[in-house]
Write an enzyme that holds these catalytic residues in place. Structure first.
Site, PDB file in Angstrom:
ATOM      1  CG  ASP A 113      -1.470   6.298  -2.449  1.00  0.00           C
ATOM      2  OD1 ASP A 113      -3.095   5.262  -2.907  1.00  0.00           O
ATOM      3  OD2 ASP A 113      -1.083   6.608  -1.614  1.00  0.00           O
TER       4      ASP A 113
ATOM      5  CG  HIS B  61      -2.365   1.451   1.427  1.00  0.00           C
ATOM      6  ND1 HIS B  61      -2.885   1.157   0.490  1.00  0.00           N
ATOM      7  CD2 HIS B  61      -1.922   2.473   2.673  1.00  0.00           C
ATOM      8  CE1 HIS B  61      -3.322   3.247   1.043  1.00  0.00           C
ATOM      9  NE2 HIS B  61      -2.637   3.331   1.854  1.00  0.00           N
TER      10      HIS B  61
END
Length: 35
Positions: free
Chosen positions: A33, A11
């Site tokens: 991201d 992540h």
């Protein structure tokens, strides 16, 4: 038996060099991201 896939997600991988770090920790998928 009903087998389902298991995802171990890396992540917030925000740099290319981090991909190897997360894979070495056992991740089999990558979450980035991007903005």
């Amino acid at each position: 038996a009903n087998k389902r896939p298991v995802w171990i997600m890396g992540h917030m991988v925000n740099a290319v060099y981090q991909i190897d770090e997360f894979v070495n920790l056992g991740a089999n998928s990558i979450d980035t991201d991007v903005s």
